[in-house]
Design a protein around this motif. Structure first.
Motif, PDB file in Angstrom:
ATOM      1  N   LEU A 126       0.923  -1.274   0.047  1.00 35.87           N
ATOM      2  CA  LEU A 126       0.017  -0.025  -0.101  1.00 35.87           C
ATOM      3  C   LEU A 126       0.869   1.301   0.036  1.00 35.87           C
ATOM      4  N   LYS A 127       2.316   1.190  -0.286  1.00 37.64           N
ATOM      5  CA  LYS A 127       3.175   2.230  -0.511  1.00 37.64           C
ATOM      6  C   LYS A 127       3.476   2.976   0.736  1.00 37.64           C
ATOM      7  N   VAL A 128       3.370   2.374   1.831  1.00 42.34           N
ATOM      8  CA  VAL A 128       3.608   2.903   3.058  1.00 42.34           C
ATOM      9  C   VAL A 128       5.236   2.381   2.955  1.00 42.34           C
ATOM     10  N   LYS A 129       6.176   3.692   3.199  1.00 37.95           N
ATOM     11  CA  LYS A 129       7.638   3.250   3.234  1.00 37.95           C
ATOM     12  C   LYS A 129       8.289   3.090   4.897  1.00 37.95           C
ATOM     13  N   ILE A 130       8.954   2.145   5.064  1.00 42.70           N
ATOM     14  CA  ILE A 130       9.663   1.737   6.233  1.00 42.70           C
ATOM     15  C   ILE A 130      11.052   1.948   6.039  1.00 42.70           C
ATOM     16  N   VAL A 131      11.745   2.939   6.785  1.00 46.51           N
ATOM     17  CA  VAL A 131      13.194   3.177   6.706  1.00 46.51           C
ATOM     18  C   VAL A 131      13.968   2.565   7.867  1.00 46.51           C
ATOM     19  N   LEU A 132      14.905   1.847   8.152  1.00 47.43           N
ATOM     20  CA  LEU A 132      15.743   1.458   9.199  1.00 47.43           C
ATOM     21  C   LEU A 132      17.063   1.681   8.948  1.00 47.43           C
ATOM     22  N   SER A 133      17.373   2.340  10.059  1.00 53.17           N
ATOM     23  CA  SER A 133      18.740   2.892  10.464  1.00 53.17           C
ATOM     24  C   SER A 133      19.271   1.735  11.423  1.00 53.17           C
ATOM     25  N   LEU A 134      20.394   1.214  10.800  1.00 61.48           N
ATOM     26  CA  LEU A 134      21.325   0.344  11.465  1.00 61.48           C
ATOM     27  C   LEU A 134      22.684   0.861  11.706  1.00 61.48           C
ATOM     28  N   GLY A 135      23.483   0.466  12.720  1.00 68.23           N
ATOM     29  CA  GLY A 135      24.723   1.192  13.124  1.00 68.23           C
ATOM     30  C   GLY A 135      25.807   0.276  12.125  1.00 68.23           C
ATOM     31  N   LEU A 136      26.704   1.160  11.661  1.00 64.03           N
ATOM     32  CA  LEU A 136      27.830   0.272  10.796  1.00 64.03           C
ATOM     33  C   LEU A 136      28.566  -0.499  11.553  1.00 64.03           C
ATOM     34  N   THR A 137      28.836  -1.746  11.370  1.00 63.28           N
ATOM     35  CA  THR A 137      29.855  -2.620  11.898  1.00 63.28           C
ATOM     36  C   THR A 137      30.751  -3.323  10.842  1.00 63.28           C
ATOM     37  N   ASP A 138      31.839  -3.922  11.240  1.00 61.12           N
ATOM     38  CA  ASP A 138      32.712  -4.708  10.566  1.00 61.12           C
ATOM     39  C   ASP A 138      32.097  -5.717  10.178  1.00 61.12           C
ATOM     40  N   SER A 139      31.267  -6.471  10.726  1.00 61.01           N
ATOM     41  CA  SER A 139      30.520  -7.591  10.291  1.00 61.01           C
ATOM     42  C   SER A 139      29.627  -7.509   9.387  1.00 61.01           C
ATOM     43  N   VAL A 140      29.211  -8.638   8.456  1.00 61.59           N
ATOM     44  CA  VAL A 140      28.343  -8.684   7.474  1.00 61.59           C
ATOM     45  C   VAL A 140      27.078  -8.876   7.912  1.00 61.59           C
ATOM     46  N   VAL A 141      26.091  -7.771   7.316  1.00 64.37           N
ATOM     47  CA  VAL A 141      24.625  -7.809   7.776  1.00 64.37           C
ATOM     48  C   VAL A 141      24.133  -8.644   6.585  1.00 64.37           C
ATOM     49  N   ARG A 142      23.231  -9.467   7.145  1.00 61.54           N
ATOM     50  CA  ARG A 142      22.565 -10.605   6.041  1.00 61.54           C
ATOM     51  C   ARG A 142      21.237  -9.860   5.697  1.00 61.54           C
ATOM     52  N   ASP A 143      20.932 -10.060   4.392  1.00 63.19           N
ATOM     53  CA  ASP A 143      19.681  -9.366   3.862  1.00 63.19           C
ATOM     54  C   ASP A 143      18.525 -10.135   4.554  1.00 63.19           C
ATOM     55  N   ALA A 144      18.645 -11.527   4.835  1.00 63.53           N
ATOM     56  CA  ALA A 144      17.491 -12.170   5.513  1.00 63.53           C
ATOM     57  C   ALA A 144      17.217 -11.626   7.097  1.00 63.53           C
ATOM     58  N   ASP A 145      18.273 -11.293   7.605  1.00 58.77           N
ATOM     59  CA  ASP A 145      17.973 -10.783   8.878  1.00 58.77           C
ATOM     60  C   ASP A 145      17.205  -9.429   8.913  1.00 58.77           C
ATOM     61  N   VAL A 146      17.823  -8.543   7.833  1.00 57.03           N
ATOM     62  CA  VAL A 146      17.019  -7.349   7.723  1.00 57.03           C
ATOM     63  C   VAL A 146      15.511  -7.403   7.206  1.00 57.03           C
ATOM     64  N   THR A 147      15.325  -8.369   6.483  1.00 56.41           N
ATOM     65  CA  THR A 147      14.242  -8.670   5.662  1.00 56.41           C
ATOM     66  C   THR A 147      13.256  -9.172   7.097  1.00 56.41           C
ATOM     67  N   MET A 148      13.693  -9.772   7.883  1.00 57.05           N
ATOM     68  CA  MET A 148      12.601 -10.406   8.827  1.00 57.05           C
ATOM     69  C   MET A 148      12.468  -9.299   9.737  1.00 57.05           C
ATOM     70  N   ILE A 149      13.342  -8.208  10.091  1.00 57.88           N
ATOM     71  CA  ILE A 149      13.008  -7.098  10.831  1.00 57.88           C
ATOM     72  C   ILE A 149      11.794  -6.237  10.208  1.00 57.88           C
ATOM     73  N   PHE A 150      12.104  -6.104   8.759  1.00 53.07           N
ATOM     74  CA  PHE A 150      11.127  -5.189   8.146  1.00 53.07           C
ATOM     75  C   PHE A 150       9.747  -6.110   8.027  1.00 53.07           C
ATOM     76  N   ARG A 151       9.433  -7.255   8.099  1.00 48.77           N
ATOM     77  CA  ARG A 151       8.357  -8.116   8.300  1.00 48.77           C
ATOM     78  C   ARG A 151       7.664  -7.892   9.531  1.00 48.77           C
ATOM     79  N   ALA A 152       8.687  -7.799  10.722  1.00 50.83           N
ATOM     80  CA  ALA A 152       7.947  -7.634  11.632  1.00 50.83           C
ATOM     81  C   ALA A 152       7.268  -6.156  11.912  1.00 50.83           C
TER      82      ALA A 152
END
Length: 167
Positions: free
Chosen positions: A79-105
């Motif tokens: 329905l075109k509602v935008k969700i913007v997530l701001s995460l802290g930059l780290t040296d580790s790899v952030v997986r898209d699956a983890d971020v997608t799970m947060i967005f779905r929640a």
């Protein structure tokens, strides 16, 4: 074990580009303007990725950009509602699956709040597609939405600042 994500802020933006909720997970008051800026600047990139020339119908938009110590990710609901997530930059790899799970929640938290049959009692009928008017007129009723967003933040491990009731 997956690296711990550092959640800094979440922004919900209406289809008309009005902020519905910008929730900071920092106790520093000077960060308030920074994350409003991040939410608004990410709209240009979201519009570019979802514009008329875009062939993708994915909700998850991926990494939008990185700014200083923050990585900004985007998601757009059907329905075109935008969700913007701001995460802290780290040296580790952030997986898209983890971020997608947060967005779905977060999307489910928004959906559950809109499904409340008592939310629209004070809203005029001509604002059915712009939910920012519902936020302004029914501020206390959206407390449950803020609590659901906080619950998602707690599940990620974010520090939830003391509620100062923005109502």
């Amino acid at each position: 074990m997956a690296p711990q994500l550092q959640l800094h802020a979440v922004a919900f933006i209406s289809p008309q580009n009005h902020p519905i909720l910008i929730r900071l997970f920092s106790s520093r008051k000077q960060d308030d303007l920074k994350y409003h800026y991040i939410a608004h600047t990410s709209l240009d990139i979201i519009d570019e990725r979802t514009g008329p020339t875009s062939k993708s119908n994915e909700c998850y938009l991926g990494l939008l950009y990185a700014l200083e110590d923050v990585a900004v990710y985007g998601y757009i609901t059907p329905l075109k509602v935008k969700i913007v997530l701001s995460l802290g930059l780290t040296d580790s790899v952030v997986r898209d699956a983890d971020v997608t799970m947060i967005f779905r929640a977060l999307h489910m938290a928004y959906f559950q709040s809109l499904a409340n049959p008592f939310l629209r009692l004070d809203a005029p009928y001509d604002t059915a597609s712009d939910h920012s008017a519902l936020l302004v007129q029914g501020g206390r009723r959206w407390r449950g939405f803020r609590q659901r967003v906080d619950d998602v933040g707690r599940a990620i491990g974010a520090n939830i600042p003391d509620s100062e009731d923005e109502d």
